[in-house]
Design a protein around this motif. Sequence first.
Motif, short mmCIF file in Angstrom:
data_model
loop_
_atom_site.label_atom_id
_atom_site.label_comp_id
_atom_site.label_asym_id
_atom_site.label_seq_id
_atom_site.Cartn_x
_atom_site.Cartn_y
_atom_site.Cartn_z
N LYS A 1 0.83 -1.20 0.00
CA LYS A 1 0.00 0.00 0.00
C LYS A 1 0.87 1.26 0.00
O LYS A 1 0.67 2.16 -0.80
CB LYS A 1 -0.93 -0.01 1.22
CG LYS A 1 -1.80 1.23 1.30
CD LYS A 1 -2.62 1.28 2.58
CE LYS A 1 -3.24 2.65 2.75
NZ LYS A 1 -2.99 3.27 4.04
N GLU A 2 1.83 1.31 0.93
CA GLU A 2 2.57 2.54 1.11
C GLU A 2 3.56 2.80 -0.03
O GLU A 2 3.73 3.93 -0.47
CB GLU A 2 3.30 2.54 2.45
CG GLU A 2 2.37 2.54 3.67
CD GLU A 2 1.43 3.74 3.70
OE1 GLU A 2 1.69 4.74 3.01
OE2 GLU A 2 0.41 3.67 4.40
N GLY B 1 3.73 0.86 -2.96
CA GLY B 1 3.18 0.49 -4.26
C GLY B 1 2.17 1.48 -4.81
O GLY B 1 1.64 1.27 -5.89
N SER B 2 1.88 2.58 -4.09
CA SER B 2 0.95 3.57 -4.63
C SER B 2 1.57 4.34 -5.78
O SER B 2 0.88 4.77 -6.70
CB SER B 2 0.55 4.59 -3.55
OG SER B 2 -0.01 3.94 -2.46
N CYS B 3 2.88 4.55 -5.71
CA CYS B 3 3.53 5.39 -6.72
C CYS B 3 4.33 4.57 -7.74
O CYS B 3 4.54 5.02 -8.85
CB CYS B 3 4.47 6.39 -6.08
SG CYS B 3 3.61 7.56 -5.03
N ASP C 1 11.65 11.81 2.81
CA ASP C 1 11.19 13.17 2.50
C ASP C 1 11.67 13.59 1.12
O ASP C 1 11.04 14.42 0.46
CB ASP C 1 11.78 14.20 3.48
CG ASP C 1 11.30 13.98 4.87
OD1 ASP C 1 10.53 13.02 5.08
OD2 ASP C 1 11.70 14.75 5.76
N ASN C 2 12.80 13.05 0.74
CA ASN C 2 13.34 13.38 -0.57
C ASN C 2 13.72 12.08 -1.29
O ASN C 2 14.89 11.74 -1.44
CB ASN C 2 14.54 14.31 -0.43
CG ASN C 2 14.96 14.90 -1.76
OD1 ASN C 2 14.31 14.65 -2.79
ND2 ASN C 2 16.03 15.66 -1.77
N PHE D 1 14.10 10.26 -4.35
CA PHE D 1 14.28 10.56 -5.77
C PHE D 1 13.51 11.84 -6.14
O PHE D 1 12.76 11.87 -7.11
CB PHE D 1 13.84 9.36 -6.64
CG PHE D 1 14.54 8.09 -6.24
CD1 PHE D 1 15.89 7.90 -6.53
CD2 PHE D 1 13.87 7.10 -5.54
CE1 PHE D 1 16.55 6.74 -6.14
CE2 PHE D 1 14.52 5.94 -5.14
CZ PHE D 1 15.86 5.76 -5.44
N VAL E 1 11.03 13.20 -4.69
CA VAL E 1 9.60 13.16 -4.41
C VAL E 1 9.45 12.98 -2.90
O VAL E 1 10.26 12.32 -2.27
CB VAL E 1 8.92 12.00 -5.17
CG1 VAL E 1 7.49 11.78 -4.69
CG2 VAL E 1 8.92 12.26 -6.68
N ASP E 2 8.41 13.62 -2.32
CA ASP E 2 8.15 13.44 -0.90
C ASP E 2 7.35 12.15 -0.70
O ASP E 2 6.20 12.06 -1.12
CB ASP E 2 7.36 14.64 -0.35
CG ASP E 2 7.16 14.54 1.16
OD1 ASP E 2 7.23 13.41 1.71
OD2 ASP E 2 6.92 15.57 1.79
N ALA E 3 7.99 11.15 -0.11
CA ALA E 3 7.33 9.87 0.12
C ALA E 3 7.31 9.58 1.62
O ALA E 3 7.33 8.42 2.04
CB ALA E 3 8.05 8.76 -0.64
N SER E 4 7.28 10.64 2.43
CA SER E 4 7.42 10.46 3.87
C SER E 4 6.29 9.63 4.47
O SER E 4 5.14 9.66 4.02
CB SER E 4 7.49 11.83 4.55
OG SER E 4 6.43 12.65 4.10
N LEU E 5 6.64 8.88 5.49
CA LEU E 5 5.71 8.01 6.21
C LEU E 5 5.74 8.39 7.68
O LEU E 5 6.72 8.98 8.13
CB LEU E 5 6.18 6.56 6.11
CG LEU E 5 6.04 5.84 4.79
CD1 LEU E 5 6.82 4.53 4.85
CD2 LEU E 5 4.58 5.56 4.49
N ASP E 6 4.72 8.01 8.43
CA ASP E 6 4.83 8.26 9.86
C ASP E 6 5.80 7.23 10.46
O ASP E 6 6.12 6.21 9.84
CB ASP E 6 3.46 8.31 10.54
CG ASP E 6 2.85 6.97 10.87
OD1 ASP E 6 3.59 5.95 10.88
OD2 ASP E 6 1.64 6.93 11.11
N ASP F 1 4.91 3.36 10.62
CA ASP F 1 4.87 2.68 9.32
C ASP F 1 6.27 2.53 8.75
O ASP F 1 6.62 1.49 8.19
CB ASP F 1 3.98 3.46 8.34
CG ASP F 1 2.50 3.39 8.72
OD1 ASP F 1 2.14 2.44 9.45
OD2 ASP F 1 1.74 4.27 8.32
#
Lengths: 167, 134
Positions: free
Chosen positions: A33-34, A36-38, A60-61, A63, A65-70, A73
């Motif tokens: 989910k986390e 595989g969304s992008c 946060d960075n 590639f 892109v902001d892909a930050s998670l809590d 997770d």
Amino acid sequence: MKKILISAAVGILLSGVSLFGAENKSVEKVYQKECGSCHMAYQPQFLPQRSWNKMMKNLDNHFEVDASLDANDNKMILAYLTSNAGDVKASNKHFSKMSNSIASSETPLRISQTPYFLKEHRGIPKRLIEQKEVKSLANCSACHTSATQGNYSERAIKIPNYGRWED
Amino acid sequence: MKKVLTVLALGATLGFGAPIDGYMQSLANEAKKADSSFKGFDAARGKQIFTSEHIGKKGQNISCASCHTNDLKQSGKNTFTAKVIDPLSPKVNKERLVDAKNVEKWLKRNFNDVYKREGTAVEKGDVLTYIKNY
């Protein structure tokens, strides 16, 4: 009193479900989910533990892109990635060749720049990679029709607007 | 009784998929606190935020619509990875705007990707209002 107990039980149940729900779901589902969304949720075996450790520290960075998670997770996914990483677990010949091709002094972040990957993809014309159906070599499943199942065999290759690929 | 309410409240607070209304209310409170003349969220402002282009985190000119398209009832496509994105409109996609934690996560990420900064409470509320009513 009975009513109170029932309400309390419901409350506990609700909080219990949410507290432990994430653990009941397999961690792989969370990863799917986390991440595989992008993009395709790449098999953790593609990279060694040290790569995943580095990757997950800098979401946060990711590639650019902001892909930050809590934090929770992130921790859960990192544990999944490192326990299934290529240097601890390689379930087929592609993954072990990939893992063996990475020098121990290297900590690659891009699977598509590891030596074995580059060698396997070097004959593919740029136009087939850059076409809109594919975009980049990071889009495994555009051509590897069974990539999501971890199958990268030559038989399962079908390049859009080209067809089967044989070396 | 107080104990029961506490337990119930705990259950609701921790609940996965907490309804989005609570989150939007907290954005509204935040907006009001920052500017007492705040009158409420606005879908038209949200549309402007969603469709206008900016030099994003990757140094390219993009908008939210670059990936989600201008029709929120249609699927979109990640402009960098070509991964299909399910429609944003909750009218056609029941999974949208149901989990506040998920919504918050994506707003943070995507504002950074397009605007190179996080959204303000008003901006986030406006965009959500636009998506919700699309």
